[in-house]
Scaffold this motif. Structure first.
Motif, mmCIF file in Angstrom:
data_model
loop_
_atom_site.group_PDB
_atom_site.id
_atom_site.type_symbol
_atom_site.label_atom_id
_atom_site.label_comp_id
_atom_site.label_asym_id
_atom_site.label_seq_id
_atom_site.Cartn_x
_atom_site.Cartn_y
_atom_site.Cartn_z
ATOM 1 N N LYS A 3 0.768 -1.194 -0.130
ATOM 2 C CA LYS A 3 0.053 -0.222 0.125
ATOM 3 C C LYS A 3 0.970 1.128 -0.244
ATOM 4 N N LEU A 4 2.112 1.319 0.016
ATOM 5 C CA LEU A 4 3.504 2.466 0.504
ATOM 6 C C LEU A 4 2.894 1.929 -1.094
ATOM 7 N N LEU A 5 3.461 2.006 -2.067
ATOM 8 C CA LEU A 5 4.432 1.351 -3.432
ATOM 9 C C LEU A 5 3.245 2.663 -3.982
ATOM 10 N N ASP A 6 4.056 3.180 -4.741
ATOM 11 C CA ASP A 6 2.665 4.091 -5.670
ATOM 12 C C ASP A 6 2.326 3.048 -7.022
ATOM 13 N N SER A 7 1.265 3.379 -7.590
ATOM 14 C CA SER A 7 0.372 2.729 -8.837
ATOM 15 C C SER A 7 1.311 3.132 -10.228
ATOM 16 N N ASP A 8 0.407 2.312 -10.413
ATOM 17 C CA ASP A 8 1.267 2.730 -12.369
ATOM 18 C C ASP A 8 0.940 3.952 -12.570
ATOM 19 N N PRO A 59 -14.689 17.526 -6.659
ATOM 20 C CA PRO A 59 -15.005 16.527 -7.717
ATOM 21 C C PRO A 59 -15.252 16.482 -9.333
ATOM 22 N N GLU A 60 -15.916 15.813 -9.837
ATOM 23 C CA GLU A 60 -15.598 15.754 -10.889
ATOM 24 C C GLU A 60 -16.885 16.582 -12.084
ATOM 25 N N GLU A 61 -17.519 16.253 -10.715
ATOM 26 C CA GLU A 61 -18.651 17.152 -11.299
ATOM 27 C C GLU A 61 -19.336 18.170 -11.143
ATOM 28 N N SER A 62 -17.597 19.473 -10.172
ATOM 29 C CA SER A 62 -17.366 20.667 -10.577
ATOM 30 C C SER A 62 -16.355 21.058 -11.159
ATOM 31 N N GLY A 63 -15.943 19.947 -12.322
ATOM 32 C CA GLY A 63 -14.794 20.227 -13.027
ATOM 33 C C GLY A 63 -13.266 20.216 -12.258
ATOM 34 N N GLY A 64 -13.051 19.431 -11.094
ATOM 35 C CA GLY A 64 -12.422 18.951 -10.873
ATOM 36 C C GLY A 64 -11.482 17.129 -11.756
ATOM 37 N N ALA A 65 -10.671 16.855 -11.428
ATOM 38 C CA ALA A 65 -9.553 15.527 -11.253
ATOM 39 C C ALA A 65 -10.364 14.439 -10.425
ATOM 40 N N ASP A 66 -9.664 14.644 -9.443
ATOM 41 C CA ASP A 66 -10.055 14.529 -8.291
ATOM 42 C C ASP A 66 -10.073 12.811 -7.990
ATOM 43 N N MET A 67 -8.486 12.927 -7.911
ATOM 44 C CA MET A 67 -7.930 12.044 -7.566
ATOM 45 C C MET A 67 -6.774 11.538 -6.573
ATOM 46 N N GLY A 68 -7.419 12.446 -5.639
ATOM 47 C CA GLY A 68 -7.304 11.637 -4.113
ATOM 48 C C GLY A 68 -5.890 12.806 -3.237
ATOM 49 N N HIS A 69 -5.923 12.639 -2.524
ATOM 50 C CA HIS A 69 -4.834 12.541 -1.327
ATOM 51 C C HIS A 69 -3.501 12.433 -1.364
ATOM 52 N N ARG A 70 -3.526 10.549 -2.196
ATOM 53 C CA ARG A 70 -2.084 10.019 -2.356
ATOM 54 C C ARG A 70 -1.260 11.373 -3.553
ATOM 55 N N ALA A 71 -2.562 11.075 -5.066
ATOM 56 C CA ALA A 71 -2.177 11.928 -5.646
ATOM 57 C C ALA A 71 -1.668 13.872 -5.637
ATOM 58 N N ALA A 72 -2.304 14.125 -4.818
ATOM 59 C CA ALA A 72 -1.780 15.842 -3.574
ATOM 60 C C ALA A 72 -0.396 15.366 -3.389
ATOM 61 N N GLY A 73 -0.310 14.236 -2.418
ATOM 62 C CA GLY A 73 1.083 14.050 -1.970
ATOM 63 C C GLY A 73 2.269 14.388 -2.777
ATOM 64 N N ASN A 294 1.930 6.714 3.786
ATOM 65 C CA ASN A 294 0.625 6.484 4.648
ATOM 66 C C ASN A 294 -0.304 7.285 4.716
ATOM 67 N N ALA A 295 0.142 8.339 4.704
ATOM 68 C CA ALA A 295 -0.912 9.751 5.346
ATOM 69 C C ALA A 295 -1.449 9.812 3.885
ATOM 70 N N GLY A 296 -1.270 9.357 2.803
ATOM 71 C CA GLY A 296 -2.205 10.029 2.383
ATOM 72 C C GLY A 296 -3.215 8.937 1.992
ATOM 73 N N ARG A 297 -2.667 7.592 2.166
ATOM 74 C CA ARG A 297 -3.598 6.365 1.655
ATOM 75 C C ARG A 297 -4.189 6.033 3.068
ATOM 76 N N VAL A 298 -4.244 6.308 4.024
ATOM 77 C CA VAL A 298 -5.013 6.635 4.649
ATOM 78 C C VAL A 298 -6.218 7.781 4.791
ATOM 79 N N LEU A 299 -5.731 9.076 4.870
ATOM 80 C CA LEU A 299 -6.668 9.653 4.341
ATOM 81 C C LEU A 299 -8.053 9.615 2.883
ATOM 82 N N ASP A 300 -7.342 9.129 2.094
ATOM 83 C CA ASP A 300 -8.272 8.842 1.059
ATOM 84 C C ASP A 300 -8.765 7.483 0.939
ATOM 85 N N ALA A 301 -8.927 6.594 2.261
ATOM 86 C CA ALA A 301 -9.271 5.705 2.558
ATOM 87 C C ALA A 301 -10.032 5.352 3.808
ATOM 88 N N ASP A 302 -9.756 6.711 4.947
ATOM 89 C CA ASP A 302 -10.714 6.976 5.989
ATOM 90 C C ASP A 302 -10.012 8.014 6.358
#
Length: 373
Positions: A3-8, A59-73, A294-302
């Motif tokens: 879970k700490l490794l980046d996805s593709d 959110p996408e409905e507001s014109g965003g990419a909504d990529m999540g907190h790990r992406a923001a990190g 880990n902080a980004g993953r936890v923010l995305d999950a819970d």
């Protein structure tokens, strides 16, 4: 996958961000902005918005990419490596998080890069939202804000402000605080640019009977911390990521210097004592990177349970950044403190970044309390 490794997709995002920033926001661009007295390059921010970075949490409905907190990190990390000066954390992370829960129409403006937000919460030398004394005196459905906010990141260039004010209760109490979303051009509001050592945009804001209405309230009156807490967590996580990137950036510059600088007809990188120090720094950066991921993953999950993970990341990132810049400047020798060389820029940014949104002591106390220490 760990879970700490980046996805593709995250690897592709990182590679794209690194290539864009290396070309369009190198450290030389930071120096040029500083010399021109410009907090950031509006053209660069507009391009980042076109790539979806300003809407990373919208959110996408507001014109965003909504990529999540790990992406923001990941974006924050890459910006930290080149000291890219942008309103990313203030607007795309903190403001977007605070406003998405209310479905604000301004989310689209954030995503498009038009709404530039600053978070006005602190009034003392240390981060302490509950110590807010700025008064919001209520008259019917209207309020009048009076008081001062200091250390407001992006405070002189923002066109909108998230302001924490006291509508009831006393200094230090959790309840009685209300979060307002107001235009930076409101009558009675004055802004003074602070002389920040990292050449970023920080300001002191004075409110003299600034009018606000019930429509300006974010969340509920007297319960502003409930609306603010998720935004603070995301901002702290993104700032930790920026400090992690900063540590990697100065470490890379230092390693390059060790491979080039010669003494006694040998590169100084061949000296075992310096090798040990460089290896120790590398290990610290890697451990901190795991805490940030880990902080980004936890923010995305819970996100509601993420504060300990976020505080651990911010505390570690602050200490690692301090170590990285100290080692970097020391290994460069006297040149490391000169303005002509880039190493000093990293030290100054690290000093400010470790204080903003809570220093090591603030976040270490949160982790200790959660562990019953």
């Amino acid at each position: 996958m760990d879970k700490l490794l980046d996805s593709d997709d995250e690897v592709m995002l990182r590679d794209a961000a690194r290539g864009f920033l290396d070309e369009n926001a190198p450290i030389t661009a930071f120096r040029a902005n500083r010399d021109a007295g410009r907090p950031f390059d509006p053209g660069l921010w507009a391009e980042m918005a076109r790539m979806g970075w300003a809407g990373v949490l919208v959110p996408e409905e507001s014109g965003g990419a909504d990529m999540g907190h790990r992406a923001a990190g990941i974006l924050s990390e890459e910006m930290g490596k080149t000291l890219a000066a942008t309103p990313f954390i203030s607007s795309a992370v903190i403001a977007a998080t605070a406003l998405r829960e209310t479905g604000s129409d301004r989310l689209a403006e954030i995503s498009g890069g038009d709404a530039l937000y600053a978070l006005a919460i602190d009034e003392h030398v240390k981060h302490a939202p509950t110590r807010t004394a700025l008064e919001a005196r209520q008259t019917g459905n209207a309020f009048r804000l009076s008081g001062r906010k200091c250390f407001v990141a992006d405070g002189s260039t923002a066109n909108r402000l998230l302001v924490l004010a006291r509508t009831s209760g006393a200094d230090g109490e959790d309840q009685g605080l209300t979060l307002f979303d107001i235009g930076a051009d409101r009558a009675g509001l004055s802004r003074a640019t602070a002389n920040s050592i990292d050449a970023r945009d920080f300001a002191t804001l004075d409110f003299d009977n600034v009018d606000a209405t019930g429509d300006d309230v974010v969340g509920d009156v007297d319960n502003g911390l409930a609306a603010l807490a998720p935004a603070l967590r995301t901002g702290q996580a993104a700032l930790a990521a920026e400090l992690g990137g900063l540590s990697s950036g100065i470490a890379a510059i230092t390693l390059g210097y060790l491979k080039e600088r010669k003494q006694f007809d040998r590169t100084i990188g061949s000296f075992q004592a310096l090798q040990h120090r460089a290896a120790h720094l590398f290990a610290e950066i890697e451990v901190t990177a795991s805490a940030i991921a880990n902080a980004g993953r936890v923010l995305d999950a819970d996100p509601e349970t993420a504060q300990v993970a976020v505080s651990l990341a911010k505390a570690r990132a602050s200490q690692t950044a301090k170590l990285a810049v100290m080692e970097g400047v020391q290994m460069h020798g006297g040149i490391g403190m000169t303005d002509e060389y880039d190493a000093g820029f990293f030290m100054k940014r690290a000093r400010v970044g470790t204080e903003w949104l809570g220093d090591y002591g603030h976040h270490a106390a949160i982790v200790a309390a959660a562990r019953g220490v």
